[in-house]
Design a protein around this motif. Sequence first.
Motif, short mmCIF file in Angstrom:
data_model
loop_
_atom_site.label_atom_id
_atom_site.label_comp_id
_atom_site.label_asym_id
_atom_site.label_seq_id
_atom_site.Cartn_x
_atom_site.Cartn_y
_atom_site.Cartn_z
N LEU A 52 0.83 -1.19 0.00
CA LEU A 52 0.00 0.00 0.00
C LEU A 52 0.87 1.25 0.00
O LEU A 52 1.84 1.33 0.75
CB LEU A 52 -0.89 -0.01 1.24
N TYR A 53 0.52 2.22 -0.86
CA TYR A 53 1.28 3.46 -0.98
C TYR A 53 0.33 4.64 -0.88
O TYR A 53 -0.81 4.55 -1.33
CB TYR A 53 1.98 3.55 -2.34
N LYS A 54 0.81 5.73 -0.32
CA LYS A 54 0.07 6.98 -0.32
C LYS A 54 0.73 7.88 -1.35
O LYS A 54 1.91 8.20 -1.24
CB LYS A 54 0.11 7.64 1.06
N ILE A 55 -0.04 8.28 -2.37
CA ILE A 55 0.52 9.08 -3.46
C ILE A 55 -0.21 10.42 -3.54
O ILE A 55 -1.43 10.45 -3.72
CB ILE A 55 0.44 8.33 -4.80
N PRO A 56 0.55 11.52 -3.44
CA PRO A 56 -0.07 12.84 -3.58
C PRO A 56 0.01 13.32 -5.03
O PRO A 56 1.01 13.15 -5.71
CB PRO A 56 0.82 13.73 -2.70
N VAL A 57 -1.09 13.90 -5.50
CA VAL A 57 -1.09 14.58 -6.79
C VAL A 57 -1.19 16.07 -6.45
O VAL A 57 -2.20 16.53 -5.93
CB VAL A 57 -2.26 14.13 -7.69
N ARG A 58 -0.11 16.80 -6.74
CA ARG A 58 0.00 18.20 -6.33
C ARG A 58 -0.61 19.12 -7.38
O ARG A 58 -0.27 19.06 -8.55
CB ARG A 58 1.48 18.56 -6.15
N ALA A 94 9.45 6.34 -1.05
CA ALA A 94 9.82 7.27 -2.12
C ALA A 94 9.69 8.71 -1.61
O ALA A 94 8.68 9.06 -1.01
CB ALA A 94 8.94 7.07 -3.35
N PRO A 95 10.71 9.54 -1.82
CA PRO A 95 10.65 10.93 -1.33
C PRO A 95 9.68 11.76 -2.19
O PRO A 95 9.40 11.45 -3.34
CB PRO A 95 12.09 11.42 -1.49
N TYR A 96 9.19 12.86 -1.59
CA TYR A 96 8.25 13.73 -2.30
C TYR A 96 8.78 14.23 -3.64
O TYR A 96 8.03 14.25 -4.61
CB TYR A 96 7.83 14.92 -1.43
N PRO A 97 10.05 14.63 -3.75
CA PRO A 97 10.51 15.09 -5.07
C PRO A 97 10.35 14.03 -6.16
O PRO A 97 10.00 14.35 -7.30
CB PRO A 97 11.98 15.44 -4.84
N GLU A 98 10.57 12.78 -5.81
CA GLU A 98 10.40 11.69 -6.78
C GLU A 98 8.92 11.53 -7.16
O GLU A 98 8.58 11.39 -8.33
CB GLU A 98 10.94 10.38 -6.19
N LEU A 99 8.05 11.56 -6.15
CA LEU A 99 6.62 11.45 -6.43
C LEU A 99 6.10 12.65 -7.21
O LEU A 99 5.32 12.51 -8.15
CB LEU A 99 5.85 11.28 -5.11
N ASP A 100 6.56 13.85 -6.82
CA ASP A 100 6.12 15.06 -7.52
C ASP A 100 6.56 15.05 -8.98
O ASP A 100 5.84 15.54 -9.85
CB ASP A 100 6.64 16.31 -6.83
N ALA A 101 7.72 14.49 -9.26
CA ALA A 101 8.21 14.43 -10.64
C ALA A 101 7.26 13.59 -11.51
O ALA A 101 7.14 13.85 -12.71
CB ALA A 101 9.62 13.84 -10.68
#
Length: 122
Positions: A52-58, A94-101
């Motif tokens: 399970l992952y929490k993924i933000p869409v900014r 996974a760090p936020y910069p990676e997810l944000d990319a």
Amino acid sequence: MAEVTQPGWTRLRTATGRYEYQFQGEMPTVRGGQYENARDYQFLVLDDEGLLYKIPVRLSAEIASELGADDVRLRVAEAQLRAGLETYRPRQGAPYPELDAQFSLSLDRARELAAKSQSNIP
């Protein structure tokens, strides 16, 4: 006691694997301990291995303002999540910069997805 309704899980098959996802809510964007002028649309994503992952869409405030209604912003955020999962396989920690990319929306991308979502409405 108030009744709480929980939306169901949506199944998705992509080039990176099979997933189920669920929208969890909209919240302030915080990166590096600082609030940003943006909102995160948080999704829970379950992969085919049961992780399970929490993924933000900014979405920046500018984008949110341009998109207008809450349902349009949510449709655009969901479309971006789905597109991101086509090329990116989530990983633990996974760090936020990676997810944000992968999942953060630019103004041009938000406009593109909003136009597509409008054309899919009967």
